[in-house]
Motif scaffolding. Structure first.
Motif, PDB file in Angstrom:
ATOM      1  N   LEU A 191       0.860  -1.179   0.000  1.00 14.19           N
ATOM      2  CA  LEU A 191       0.000   0.000   0.000  1.00 14.19           C
ATOM      3  C   LEU A 191       0.895   1.227   0.000  1.00 14.19           C
ATOM      4  CD1 LEU A 191      -2.853   1.211   0.341  1.00 14.19           C
ATOM      5  CD2 LEU A 191      -2.446   1.154   2.789  1.00 14.19           C
ATOM      6  N   THR A 192       0.729   2.075  -0.997  1.00  8.82           N
ATOM      7  CA  THR A 192       1.521   3.297  -1.050  1.00  8.82           C
ATOM      8  C   THR A 192       0.606   4.490  -0.810  1.00  8.82           C
ATOM      9  OG1 THR A 192       1.252   3.451  -3.433  1.00  8.82           O
ATOM     10  CG2 THR A 192       3.210   2.319  -2.641  1.00  8.82           C
ATOM     11  N   ILE A 193       1.070   5.370   0.049  1.00  9.54           N
ATOM     12  CA  ILE A 193       0.327   6.582   0.381  1.00  9.54           C
ATOM     13  C   ILE A 193       1.270   7.760   0.159  1.00  9.54           C
ATOM     14  CG2 ILE A 193      -0.853   7.857   2.201  1.00  9.54           C
ATOM     15  CD1 ILE A 193      -1.356   5.181   3.571  1.00  9.54           C
ATOM     16  N   PRO A 194       0.870   8.739  -0.627  1.00 13.84           N
ATOM     17  CA  PRO A 194       1.726   9.915  -0.802  1.00 13.84           C
ATOM     18  C   PRO A 194       1.981  10.594   0.541  1.00 13.84           C
ATOM     19  CG  PRO A 194      -0.058   9.930  -2.402  1.00 13.84           C
ATOM     20  CD  PRO A 194      -0.348   8.823  -1.427  1.00 13.84           C
ATOM     21  N   LEU A 195       3.209  11.032   0.740  1.00 16.59           N
ATOM     22  CA  LEU A 195       3.582  11.673   1.995  1.00 16.59           C
ATOM     23  C   LEU A 195       2.759  12.926   2.251  1.00 16.59           C
ATOM     24  CD1 LEU A 195       5.435  11.577   4.429  1.00 16.59           C
ATOM     25  CD2 LEU A 195       7.114  12.862   3.122  1.00 16.59           C
ATOM     26  N   VAL A 196       2.424  13.652   1.210  1.00 13.70           N
ATOM     27  CA  VAL A 196       1.611  14.861   1.370  1.00 13.70           C
ATOM     28  C   VAL A 196       0.245  14.507   1.940  1.00 13.70           C
ATOM     29  CG1 VAL A 196       0.448  16.707   0.106  1.00 13.70           C
ATOM     30  CG2 VAL A 196       2.805  16.143  -0.421  1.00 13.70           C
ATOM     31  N   LEU A 197      -0.353  13.423   1.448  1.00 11.67           N
ATOM     32  CA  LEU A 197      -1.655  12.991   1.952  1.00 11.67           C
ATOM     33  C   LEU A 197      -1.559  12.559   3.413  1.00 11.67           C
ATOM     34  CD1 LEU A 197      -4.622  12.381   1.301  1.00 11.67           C
ATOM     35  CD2 LEU A 197      -3.884  10.107   0.590  1.00 11.67           C
ATOM     36  N   LEU A 198      -0.500  11.855   3.759  1.00  9.59           N
ATOM     37  CA  LEU A 198      -0.302  11.423   5.140  1.00  9.59           C
ATOM     38  C   LEU A 198      -0.123  12.624   6.075  1.00  9.59           C
ATOM     39  CD1 LEU A 198       0.046   9.001   7.035  1.00  9.59           C
ATOM     40  CD2 LEU A 198       2.482   9.089   6.522  1.00  9.59           C
ATOM     41  N   LEU A 199       0.681  13.586   5.660  1.00 12.51           N
ATOM     42  CA  LEU A 199       0.896  14.777   6.484  1.00 12.51           C
ATOM     43  C   LEU A 199      -0.374  15.612   6.590  1.00 12.51           C
ATOM     44  CD1 LEU A 199       4.465  15.833   5.313  1.00 12.51           C
ATOM     45  CD2 LEU A 199       3.828  14.763   7.473  1.00 12.51           C
TER      46      LEU A 199
ATOM     47  N   LEU B 279       2.893  27.446   5.777  1.00 11.33           N
ATOM     48  CA  LEU B 279       3.657  28.491   5.097  1.00 11.33           C
ATOM     49  C   LEU B 279       5.153  28.233   5.193  1.00 11.33           C
ATOM     50  CD1 LEU B 279       1.659  31.704   6.050  1.00 11.33           C
ATOM     51  CD2 LEU B 279       1.851  30.626   3.795  1.00 11.33           C
ATOM     52  N   PHE B 280       5.614  27.743   6.352  1.00 12.13           N
ATOM     53  CA  PHE B 280       7.032  27.420   6.508  1.00 12.13           C
ATOM     54  C   PHE B 280       7.438  26.344   5.499  1.00 12.13           C
ATOM     55  CE2 PHE B 280      10.312  24.693   8.413  1.00 12.13           C
ATOM     56  CZ  PHE B 280      11.353  25.599   8.444  1.00 12.13           C
ATOM     57  N   GLY B 281       6.615  25.309   5.373  1.00  9.26           N
ATOM     58  CA  GLY B 281       6.909  24.246   4.407  1.00  9.26           C
ATOM     59  C   GLY B 281       6.900  24.758   2.985  1.00  9.26           C
ATOM     60  N   PHE B 282       5.948  25.631   2.684  1.00  6.93           N
ATOM     61  CA  PHE B 282       5.855  26.200   1.338  1.00  6.93           C
ATOM     62  C   PHE B 282       7.111  27.002   1.002  1.00  6.93           C
ATOM     63  CE2 PHE B 282       4.610  29.709  -1.468  1.00  6.93           C
ATOM     64  CZ  PHE B 282       4.135  28.987  -2.548  1.00  6.93           C
ATOM     65  N   TYR B 283       7.544  27.848   1.907  1.00  4.78           N
ATOM     66  CA  TYR B 283       8.729  28.664   1.645  1.00  4.78           C
ATOM     67  C   TYR B 283      10.017  27.851   1.724  1.00  4.78           C
ATOM     68  CZ  TYR B 283       5.903  32.824   1.458  1.00  4.78           C
ATOM     69  OH  TYR B 283       4.976  33.757   1.096  1.00  4.78           O
ATOM     70  N   LEU B 284      10.049  26.822   2.551  1.00  4.86           N
ATOM     71  CA  LEU B 284      11.220  25.962   2.631  1.00  4.86           C
ATOM     72  C   LEU B 284      11.443  25.227   1.311  1.00  4.86           C
ATOM     73  CD1 LEU B 284      13.454  24.745   4.430  1.00  4.86           C
ATOM     74  CD2 LEU B 284      11.841  22.941   5.024  1.00  4.86           C
ATOM     75  N   ALA B 285      10.357  24.885   0.627  1.00  2.00           N
ATOM     76  CA  ALA B 285      10.468  24.176  -0.648  1.00  2.00           C
ATOM     77  C   ALA B 285      11.171  25.017  -1.704  1.00  2.00           C
ATOM     78  CB  ALA B 285       9.093  23.765  -1.143  1.00  2.00           C
ATOM     79  N   GLY B 286      11.149  26.314  -1.558  1.00  2.57           N
ATOM     80  CA  GLY B 286      11.787  27.194  -2.527  1.00  2.57           C
ATOM     81  C   GLY B 286      13.242  27.509  -2.221  1.00  2.57           C
ATOM     82  N   THR B 287      13.795  26.931  -1.173  1.00  4.16           N
ATOM     83  CA  THR B 287      15.177  27.200  -0.803  1.00  4.16           C
ATOM     84  C   THR B 287      16.077  26.036  -1.196  1.00  4.16           C
ATOM     85  OG1 THR B 287      15.017  26.208   1.392  1.00  4.16           O
ATOM     86  CG2 THR B 287      14.378  28.525   1.193  1.00  4.16           C
TER      87      THR B 287
ATOM     88  N   THR C 100      18.022  18.797   0.661  1.00  6.38           N
ATOM     89  CA  THR C 100      18.439  18.080   1.867  1.00  6.38           C
ATOM     90  C   THR C 100      17.245  17.450   2.567  1.00  6.38           C
ATOM     91  OG1 THR C 100      20.260  19.642   2.126  1.00  6.38           O
ATOM     92  CG2 THR C 100      19.702  18.294   4.032  1.00  6.38           C
ATOM     93  N   VAL C 101      16.163  18.193   2.683  1.00  6.09           N
ATOM     94  CA  VAL C 101      14.954  17.670   3.324  1.00  6.09           C
ATOM     95  C   VAL C 101      14.405  16.504   2.523  1.00  6.09           C
ATOM     96  CG1 VAL C 101      12.577  18.218   3.961  1.00  6.09           C
ATOM     97  CG2 VAL C 101      14.391  19.855   4.432  1.00  6.09           C
ATOM     98  N   ASN C 102      14.390  16.613   1.207  1.00  2.68           N
ATOM     99  CA  ASN C 102      13.905  15.538   0.347  1.00  2.68           C
ATOM    100  C   ASN C 102      14.759  14.279   0.500  1.00  2.68           C
ATOM    101  OD1 ASN C 102      12.331  14.228  -1.532  1.00  2.68           O
ATOM    102  ND2 ASN C 102      13.412  15.090  -3.274  1.00  2.68           N
ATOM    103  N   GLU C 103      16.059  14.436   0.548  1.00  3.07           N
ATOM    104  CA  GLU C 103      16.960  13.291   0.731  1.00  3.07           C
ATOM    105  C   GLU C 103      16.741  12.638   2.096  1.00  3.07           C
ATOM    106  OE1 GLU C 103      20.900  14.742   0.078  1.00  3.07           O
ATOM    107  OE2 GLU C 103      20.542  15.134  -2.039  1.00  3.07           O
ATOM    108  N   LEU C 104      16.534  13.440   3.130  1.00  2.00           N
ATOM    109  CA  LEU C 104      16.296  12.917   4.470  1.00  2.00           C
ATOM    110  C   LEU C 104      14.996  12.118   4.519  1.00  2.00           C
ATOM    111  CD1 LEU C 104      16.987  12.801   7.520  1.00  2.00           C
ATOM    112  CD2 LEU C 104      15.662  14.900   7.764  1.00  2.00           C
ATOM    113  N   VAL C 105      13.931  12.669   3.951  1.00  2.00           N
ATOM    114  CA  VAL C 105      12.636  11.972   3.942  1.00  2.00           C
ATOM    115  C   VAL C 105      12.739  10.683   3.128  1.00  2.00           C
ATOM    116  CG1 VAL C 105      10.251  12.125   3.146  1.00  2.00           C
ATOM    117  CG2 VAL C 105      11.290  14.038   4.361  1.00  2.00           C
ATOM    118  N   THR C 106      13.449  10.718   2.007  1.00  2.00           N
ATOM    119  CA  THR C 106      13.631   9.521   1.187  1.00  2.00           C
ATOM    120  C   THR C 106      14.400   8.457   1.953  1.00  2.00           C
ATOM    121  OG1 THR C 106      13.612  10.859  -0.819  1.00  2.00           O
ATOM    122  CG2 THR C 106      14.554   8.660  -0.998  1.00  2.00           C
TER     123      THR C 106
END
Length: 64
Positions: free
Chosen positions: A3-11, A34-42, A47-53
């Protein structure tokens, strides 16, 4: 069966539950979104994507 669930849906579900049970106020939820939205643009987003992966890969490996 896998069963795969997108991380965005889980959060989003976790955030909805926190709001529902009043463990998190609406203002704090907006600030977190908003913090997550602005963090995505930096440059930290890679690094965050690699950590979550890595974490999700480790959790998947536990079940095998």
């Amino acid at each position: 069966m896998t069963l795969t669930i997108p991380l965005v849906l889980l959060l989003a579900a976790v955030l909805a539950l926190l709001l529902r049970f009043r463990a998190l106020g609406a203002g704090a939820a907006v600030a977190a979104a908003l913090f997550g939205f602005y963090l995505a643009g930096t440059t930290a987003s890679d690094t965050v994507n690699e950590l979550v992966t890595a974490v999700t890969g480790a959790l998947t490996g536990i079940g095998r």
